[in-house]
Design a protein around this motif. Structure first.
Motif, mmCIF file in Angstrom:
data_model
loop_
_atom_site.group_PDB
_atom_site.id
_atom_site.type_symbol
_atom_site.label_atom_id
_atom_site.label_comp_id
_atom_site.label_asym_id
_atom_site.label_seq_id
_atom_site.Cartn_x
_atom_site.Cartn_y
_atom_site.Cartn_z
ATOM 1 N N ASN A 498 -3.393 1.915 3.676
ATOM 2 C CA ASN A 498 -3.779 0.384 3.516
ATOM 3 C C ASN A 498 -5.176 0.418 2.638
ATOM 4 N N ASP A 499 -6.430 1.034 3.642
ATOM 5 C CA ASP A 499 -7.550 0.874 2.879
ATOM 6 C C ASP A 499 -7.972 1.366 1.846
ATOM 7 N N THR A 500 -7.308 2.716 1.757
ATOM 8 C CA THR A 500 -7.633 3.341 0.224
ATOM 9 C C THR A 500 -6.724 3.154 -0.946
ATOM 10 N N LEU A 501 -5.554 2.784 -0.687
ATOM 11 C CA LEU A 501 -4.612 2.449 -2.026
ATOM 12 C C LEU A 501 -4.216 1.102 -2.165
ATOM 13 N N GLY A 502 -4.651 0.160 -1.064
ATOM 14 C CA GLY A 502 -4.427 -1.286 -1.283
ATOM 15 C C GLY A 502 -3.303 -1.497 -0.257
ATOM 16 N N HIS A 503 -3.252 -3.033 -0.125
ATOM 17 C CA HIS A 503 -2.265 -3.486 0.426
ATOM 18 C C HIS A 503 -0.679 -3.431 -0.127
ATOM 19 N N ALA A 504 -0.640 -3.208 -1.351
ATOM 20 C CA ALA A 504 0.861 -3.047 -2.148
ATOM 21 C C ALA A 504 1.069 -1.820 -1.502
ATOM 22 N N ALA A 505 0.348 -0.599 -1.395
ATOM 23 C CA ALA A 505 0.716 0.496 -1.027
ATOM 24 C C ALA A 505 1.103 0.601 0.372
ATOM 25 N N GLY A 506 0.396 -0.263 1.294
ATOM 26 C CA GLY A 506 0.854 -0.369 2.634
ATOM 27 C C GLY A 506 2.069 -1.237 2.792
ATOM 28 N N ASP A 507 2.383 -1.962 1.755
ATOM 29 C CA ASP A 507 3.693 -2.744 2.091
ATOM 30 C C ASP A 507 4.888 -1.829 1.557
ATOM 31 N N ALA A 508 4.456 -0.886 0.647
ATOM 32 C CA ALA A 508 5.526 -0.011 0.075
ATOM 33 C C ALA A 508 5.886 1.009 1.478
ATOM 34 N N MET A 509 4.900 1.485 2.131
ATOM 35 C CA MET A 509 4.973 2.385 3.177
ATOM 36 C C MET A 509 5.887 1.767 4.487
ATOM 37 N N LEU A 510 5.728 0.151 4.560
ATOM 38 C CA LEU A 510 6.398 -0.268 5.643
ATOM 39 C C LEU A 510 7.895 -0.468 5.526
ATOM 40 N N VAL A 511 8.048 -0.809 4.011
ATOM 41 C CA VAL A 511 9.579 -0.720 3.435
ATOM 42 C C VAL A 511 10.270 0.539 3.563
ATOM 43 N N HIS A 512 9.493 1.642 3.280
ATOM 44 C CA HIS A 512 9.866 2.750 3.572
ATOM 45 C C HIS A 512 10.312 3.290 4.810
ATOM 46 N N ALA A 513 9.266 2.932 5.785
ATOM 47 C CA ALA A 513 9.387 3.249 7.204
ATOM 48 C C ALA A 513 10.829 2.302 7.521
ATOM 49 N N SER A 514 11.013 1.075 7.368
ATOM 50 C CA SER A 514 12.213 0.455 7.915
ATOM 51 C C SER A 514 13.352 1.131 7.163
ATOM 52 N N ALA A 515 13.354 1.828 6.271
ATOM 53 C CA ALA A 515 14.453 2.227 5.622
ATOM 54 C C ALA A 515 14.887 3.681 6.353
#
Length: 880
Positions: A498-515
């Motif tokens: 989240n800190d290095t690539l931004g919140h958009a990347a963090g959101d993408a990881m959360l979506v991936h984790a939910s999948a």
């Protein structure tokens, strides 16, 4: 004087006497008539003003009631609605212009919902049946089965209002059942203001009687008592009763009348009348004749005025008459106007009527007349189409009139009901629109409920939905399995992404984790996102811990797989805490806590793993909590004390200082070293507090040793990173009046490596300015660089005991110490060796160039009293 000379007076005396009598009587009569006419005029003016206020009161009350009736209808179909649904509905009513202050819903007479909620919290829980002021009206509304208007009353939430209580009924399999009341509070002041009662330009005094809509038999609740002033009365018709308005001119009727001018005119008129009589008696008779004619004209004028008034009153209704035998009809002017014919008094017939009626309504209207007139009464509604294209809706009512010796006649009336028909049509359209909006509201409610129970990013259920599921399955277990298991999942390294690539990347990881979670869980499992990077899987525990471990291991393994985001390979893992309960009912709150405890253990053991909650883990948690509680209690009872370990000159063995060490004087377990309480103290964030206590005790001890002439040049105390981050640290140190050179702060090697911490750097510089030395503790165990030492410029650095112990048997280790000593010497820094266990260690370290020695070879850490005895005895010199 001769009698014949007075004869000319004879015709004058009688008319003069009569004139005087008539003048006096007429003056009195005219004065009274003037007073009566003035009063009638004033009463008409007062009535006109009262009628406007009455119309506004009726309009405002009825308008407010109509707004609430729609809400009552919705509640009867949704008796189980909650506050959120209720607020959404009622807020629409408050968008309309009204005097509504609040609307409360009271199922079974107890208020459970209100809008607006803010400011009306005091009304929640009010039971109408036990409220002395409002109970009777509430029960009357239930028993009558219709609206009951009460007020004005004092409100629980403050202020006064009129309360309309609407009984709510709902349809049940057993029939129509009473649900409760909806109470709409109409603000008294706003209603009065909007109805003109507070208008400063008002020219009348008003009182209103009929509290609780009881009419003239009720009590007065507005304005002064006007009962003795012959007031103008008007009735305010309410949906369930009435009020009576009484009004008089301001100052009363007498103050409003001004008869002085009229009386002056009457006096002048009398003089003018008597003067001609004195001049000539003959004119008296003529004047009397003219007076009688004037009275006759006045009577005729009054009769014509009454007829004109009657004509004006019925002008909206057309009158017609039909001779049944001949079919000849007679229409008045209004009837001719309704049918678009000239009001010329000419003969009319059925053909005239038929020509005006709309072709589509002719057959039905004629059939209505033929069928109904045989019963003696006729009534029908139809449309009239004028030559201009104007369409009117007409209601016609007639009755058969029979009188012996005369032909049968039908006498009837017509009136224009176009406005009523238009209004009904508008109401029908409004009803359709309301139904459409209600459908939209229902769709919106479904969307809102879905959004309220789901995470907007991942689409997974949220914490609220999870809590609802846990409560729902607590009695019988998940999926009626008499068991329940929770997997509490936390993403590792998510913050770095989240800190290095931004919140958009963090959101993408959360979506991936939910999948990933969805793919690895069955359709029966419940997967929820309950926080920023936290997830929970709710499943059964009926298949055993092996099944749960297999699921957790599969999730951990798949989460480790790299994820590509905009060309960057992102890697993160998960830590999972598992808690299971078998046997009902299930304590879901405890299950959540246990899963959280297991997650904490998984993180503590290195992350990217899973841990089961166990009794041993529970015992450890309980023990840790017990220690934490005892630490907090110990701080309150001043159980944390300073012990001291002496430091010696490597060559002369003179005492050059002491190191203050924290000890816990436990009330039942005795003295405890830092390793028994510091980890828990760090979790409690009280290490800085302990540091402060040890510092204060050390300075007190140092001052005491000076008074005893014990040679202790300085004392060294440990300082934590949290203490160095305290912005008030320097102000606190200034208040202690520390003598320069007598105090030294020991900093662990990792503290000064964080160059980005401006507060720590600023505090260290100020510490030096106060004459407090800075030492580096545990040197050689971290990653300090020569550049770091140059920036900090400490007074001393202390070589860690791990580097000192092996020098007796390891030449390489001895060479390493020699290099550290050389670095210190080259930078003008004194070198302290701790962990000196034997005198052989002491000799080697002295030869390597160490300046100060500290360890068990000379002395263990001592209490203040033992240290004083130790310093007086000087036994360390004999041992060396």
């Amino acid at each position: 004087m001769p009698e014949h000379r007075l004869s000319w007076l004879r015709p004058i005396l009688l008319p003069a006497l009569v004139a005087v009598i008539v003048l006096v009587a007429g003056g009195v009569f005219l004065d009274r008539q003037s007073s009566v006419l003035n009063e009638e005029r004033m009463r008409a003016a007062v009535l006109a003003e009262v009628s406007l206020i009455r119309a506004k009161l009726e309009g405002n009350i009825n308008g407010n009631i109509q707004l609430v009736r729609g809400l009552v209808s919705v509640i009867s179909t949704e008796p189980d609605m909650d506050q959120t649904r209720y607020s959404a509905l009622v807020s629409n009513l408050f968008e309309e212009q009204s005097q509504l202050r609040s609307i409360a819903a009271a199922p079974d007479f107890v208020i459970s919902m209100t809008y607006p909620l803010k400011g009306n919290e005091a009304a929640i829980g009010l039971d109408y049946r036990t409220n002395a002021l409002q109970g009777a009206a509430a029960l009357r509304a239930r028993d009558a089965g219709k609206l009951v208007l009460a007020g004005p009353v004092n409100l629980v939430q403050g202020g006064r209002g009129f309360i309309g209580r609407f009984p709510v009924y709902m349809d049940t399999p057993a029939g129509r059942a009473f649900w409760g009341l909806v109470s709409a509070v109409v603000d008294v002041d706003r209603l009065y203001a909007d109805s003109g009662l507070f208008d400063p330009a008002r020219s009348i005094d008003i009182s209103i009687t009929g509290k609780d809509a009881t009419g003239s038999e009720g009590t007065r609740f507005f304005g002064p008592d006007l009962g003795q002033q012959n007031p103008v009365l008007a009735e305010v018709t309410l949906p369930t009763g009435s009020w009576e308005i009484a009004a008089v001119p301001k100052g009363g009727w007498a103050a409003a009348q001004d008869t002085g001018g009229l009386r002056a005119l009457m006096f002048i008129a009398g003089a003018l009348i008597l003067l001609p009589i004195v001049i000539t008696g003959r004119l008296v008779g003529e004047r009397q004749e003219h007076f009688r004619e004037a009275k006759a004209r006045e009577a005729e004028l009054a009769r014509l005025s009454r007829r004109l008034g009657l004509a004006l009153d019925v002008s909206k209704v057309g009158v017609w008459e039909m001779d049944v035998a001949t079919g000849r009809e007679t229409w008045d002017a209004k009837t001719n106007e309704l049918y678009g014919l000239p009001a010329d008094g000419g003969p009319r017939s059925h053909d005239n009527w038929k020509a005006a009626v709309h072709p589509e309504d002719q057959e039905r209207a004629e059939a209505d007349f033929r069928r109904m007139i045989a019963t003696g009464r006729y009534e029908s509604d139809y449309r009239v189409l004028l030559d201009s294209g104007t369409l009117r809706h007409v209601r016609s009512v007639g009755a058969l009139y029979r009188e012996p010796g005369t032909p049968d006649k039908v006498i009837g009336v017509n009136w224009d009901v176009t406005a009523d028909v238009t209004l009904n049509e508008e109401l029908r359209r409004a009803t359709q629109l309301t139904e459409a909006r209600n459908h939209e509201l229902e769709l919106a409610r479904v969307r809102i409920e879905h959004n309220a129970l789901h995470d907007s990013l991942t689409g997974l259920p949220n914490r609220r939905y999870l809590d609802d599921m846990l409560k729902r399955h607590a009695a019988a277990g998940y999926q009626d399995s008499a068991s329940m298991a929770l997997l509490h999942i936390d993403l590792d390294r998510f913050k770095q992404i989240n800190d290095t690539l931004g919140h958009a990347a963090g959101d993408a990881m959360l979506v991936h984790a939910s999948a990933v979670l969805r793919d690895n869980c069955s359709n029966a499992d419940f997967v929820a996102r309950i926080g920023g990077d936290e997830f929970v899987v709710l499943t059964t525990a009926s298949q055993g811990d092996i099944h749960l471990a297999t699921l957790a291991e599969r999730i951990v393994k798949q989460m480790r797989q790299p994820v590509t985001y905009e060309g960057h390979e992102c890697r993160f893992g998960v830590s999972i805490g598992i808690a299971a309960d078998r046997g009902t009912p299930i304590d879901v709150k405890r299950l959540l806590i246990n899963a959280d405890i297991a997650l904490y253990r998984a993180k503590a053991r290195g992350r990217n793993r899973f841990e089961f909650f166990s009794e041993a883990l529970q015992a450890e948690v309980v023990k840790t909590k017990k220690v934490a509680d005892e630490i907090l209690s110990g701080l309150e009872r001043n159980e944390f004390v300073a012990w001291f370990q002496p430091q010696f000159d490597a060559h002369t063995l003179d005492v050059v200082g002491v190191e203050a060490l924290a000890r816990w004087q436990h009330p039942s377990e005795g003295i405890k070293a830092p390793d028994a309480f510091m980890p828990t103290a760090e979790e409690l964030n009280v290490v800085a507090t302990i540091d402060r206590l040890i510092l204060e005790q050390s300075l007190t001890a140092l001052a005491g040793w000076d008074k005893m002439d014990l040679a202790v040049p300085r004392v060294s105390v440990n300082v934590s990173l949290r203490r160095l981050n305290d912005e008030d640290l320097i102000n606190g140190l200034r208040q202690l009046n520390i003598e320069p050179g007598r105090l030294s702060f020991e900093l662990v090697e990792s503290i000064y490596l964080d160059e980005g911490d401006a507060v720590v750097g600023w505090n260290i510089d100020r510490i030096k300015e106060l004459g407090i030395d800075v030492e580096i503790d545990d040197f050689g165990t971290g990653y300090a660089s020569i550049v770091s030492l140059q920036k900090l410029r400490p007074s001393r650095l202390k070589i860690d005991r791990q580097l000192v112990n092996p020098i007796l048997v390891d030449p390489g280790q001895r060479q390493l110490l020699a290099s550290i000593v050389d670095i210190g010497k080259s930078m003008g820094i004194e070198v302290v060796a701790e962990g000196v266990e034997t005198m052989e260690h002491a000799a080697i370290l002295r030869d390597l160039g160490c300046d100060i020695l500290q360890g068990y070879a000379f002395s263990r850490p001592l209490s203040p009293a033992d240290l004083e005895a130790f310093l007086r005895a000087g036994t360390w010199r004999k041992a060396s």
